[in-house]
Design a protein around this motif. Sequence first.
Motif: not given
Length: 293
Positions: A206-207, A72-73, A170-174, A106-108
């Motif tokens: 996010d998923l 994602l950008c 914990l992961v980077l998430s939108h 993309a989220l992954g």
Amino acid sequence: MWRPDPAWQQLAPPRSSTAGVFLVPGERPWVVKRLVRPGEDDAAAHDPAHWTYWRREVEVAREEAFRETPGLCAPPVEVHEDDAGATLVSPWVPDDELSGEERAWALGRFAACAVPAAAWWSRPSLPDRLRSLEHGGGWHGLETTPLAGVAEVLWRRRDELGETFVSLPLVLSHGDAIGANLRARVPGGVRAIDWSAVGLQPLGADLGIVLLSVRDPLGPLLTAYRAGLDPSTSSGRRGGAAYAERDVVHGAAIMAAYTLLTRLAHALGGPDEDAAIHEALRFADMLEAVVEF
């Protein structure tokens, strides 16, 4: 006092710390989003780690890393601040009507990114949301719906399942991965909008949100998300291959279940009640699976 131009088209109404989102028409259309500085008594909106932090999109606009993160950008954004708030101006991002699997992949890939954490990144939002619901008396009216039984169990087990959720990696998430926010294909991923909740969330969160926005079942979305996590497809990874499928499923399903039933509770008594019940029943099997966790 800031006011939108009468020629602008409103895309989203005022809510929370946002005075509205507007489309500026033209050969090269632009989007204007007006953020309003909350009163000092709104502690959550001034807390940089809270999911409602009002300045987060200003910080994202100033963070160049998010212009080119894998998966994602963010679009380029001009920021104009004043004493009453901030105005964000960005190019219109067309909707390429991406498939659910494209969004999940993309989220992954985004989740596997290694971007230095900042103080303004949001923390896991589900516990805060559930506490707000508790203060309001919980899910109102769900006992009259076909989902009454599963809703009662999930509300009773909210603390237990909430602890399971926040114990996941914990992961980077939108943070707000609805389909409408994941819009255009770009090399290596998707151009996304509305970065007001970006930060660290449990694996799969996010998923779970994108699952509620598409017609695809969880199986293909899970496969696509895990493919994005795979270090062979993710530059700047955190070690995506080490994430267990079970953890992804638990994160996605718990997030989806509590979000879905909260949306349903808000819709009851309104014009969209029947549609909301029909939509929630589409996920009845998933809700029953969460009960068994």
